[in-house]
Design a protein around this motif. Structure first.
Motif, mmCIF file in Angstrom:
data_model
loop_
_atom_site.group_PDB
_atom_site.id
_atom_site.type_symbol
_atom_site.label_atom_id
_atom_site.label_comp_id
_atom_site.label_asym_id
_atom_site.label_seq_id
_atom_site.Cartn_x
_atom_site.Cartn_y
_atom_site.Cartn_z
ATOM 1 N N TRP A 22 -19.915 -7.622 -9.288
ATOM 2 C CA TRP A 22 -18.722 -8.044 -8.665
ATOM 3 C C TRP A 22 -17.448 -7.498 -9.050
ATOM 4 O O TRP A 22 -16.665 -7.080 -8.434
ATOM 5 C CB TRP A 22 -18.954 -9.393 -8.628
ATOM 6 N N PHE A 26 -15.160 -5.029 -6.624
ATOM 7 C CA PHE A 26 -14.162 -5.633 -6.166
ATOM 8 C C PHE A 26 -12.639 -5.408 -7.237
ATOM 9 O O PHE A 26 -11.745 -6.251 -7.149
ATOM 10 C CB PHE A 26 -14.074 -7.084 -5.765
ATOM 11 N N LEU A 43 -9.985 -11.501 -10.357
ATOM 12 C CA LEU A 43 -9.666 -10.453 -9.187
ATOM 13 C C LEU A 43 -8.262 -10.296 -9.285
ATOM 14 O O LEU A 43 -7.870 -9.569 -8.287
ATOM 15 C CB LEU A 43 -10.183 -11.023 -8.130
ATOM 16 N N ARG A 47 -5.251 -14.935 -7.347
ATOM 17 C CA ARG A 47 -6.436 -14.947 -6.634
ATOM 18 C C ARG A 47 -7.622 -15.763 -7.511
ATOM 19 O O ARG A 47 -7.605 -15.901 -8.855
ATOM 20 C CB ARG A 47 -7.034 -13.523 -6.514
ATOM 21 N N LEU A 66 -18.250 -16.253 0.449
ATOM 22 C CA LEU A 66 -17.128 -15.673 0.151
ATOM 23 C C LEU A 66 -16.596 -14.785 1.391
ATOM 24 O O LEU A 66 -17.477 -13.940 1.938
ATOM 25 C CB LEU A 66 -17.023 -14.823 -1.140
ATOM 26 N N ASP A 67 -15.203 -14.519 1.873
ATOM 27 C CA ASP A 67 -14.997 -13.729 2.779
ATOM 28 C C ASP A 67 -13.830 -12.743 1.977
ATOM 29 O O ASP A 67 -12.904 -13.413 1.510
ATOM 30 C CB ASP A 67 -14.200 -14.445 3.894
ATOM 31 N N PHE A 68 -13.919 -11.730 2.349
ATOM 32 C CA PHE A 68 -12.971 -10.653 1.571
ATOM 33 C C PHE A 68 -12.147 -9.748 2.738
ATOM 34 O O PHE A 68 -13.042 -9.254 3.556
ATOM 35 C CB PHE A 68 -13.739 -9.582 0.859
ATOM 36 N N VAL A 111 -17.111 -9.138 4.626
ATOM 37 C CA VAL A 111 -15.922 -8.142 4.722
ATOM 38 C C VAL A 111 -15.467 -8.048 6.097
ATOM 39 O O VAL A 111 -16.150 -7.692 6.891
ATOM 40 C CB VAL A 111 -16.577 -6.752 4.042
#
Length: 115
Positions: A22, A26, A43, A47, A66-68, A111
């Motif tokens: 991870w 990211f 991150l 954040r 999770l939404d990125f 994503v």
């Protein structure tokens, strides 16, 4: 009392390995390893952090989502797949499109392009 999100935590059999994935995927960095049993990933400022807790066997399915947001969804998805993620599906609704992926242990995340 002010409440704030500190970490999003994954249960995993390989806390350090998944944290490294991870962090790499990211542009994060591991800030605390705790001998591989509870690993923290930053991150960036402002954040929430990601935490990876070592367990003998994760209970049940995906326990979080999770939404990125990214600038270029196609490039981001391609980079994540090349790093070991798998595409679960392409999704859309009027005015919004996203891709659902899974990390190397099957934890799903999405994503989408900013905006």
């Amino acid at each position: 009392m002010k409440n704030s999100l500190l970490n999003i935590t994954f249960n995993t059999t390989d806390a350090l390995g998944l944290a490294q994935w991870w962090a790499s995927a990211f542009d994060g960095r591991i800030v605390d390893e705790n001998d591989g049993w509870f690993v923290f990933v930053s991150l960036g400022e402002g954040r929430p952090g990601l935490a990876f807790q070592k367990v003998d066997a994760p209970a049940g399915g995906n326990r979080l989502h999770l939404d990125f947001g990214v600038d270029d969804m196609a490039a981001a998805v391609a980079g994540l797949v090349s790093a070991g993620a798998t595409v679960v599906g392409e999704r859309s609704m009027p005015g919004f499109t996203w891709t659902t992926l899974a990390d190397p242990e099957g934890n799903e995340f999405c994503v989408a392009e900013h905006g």
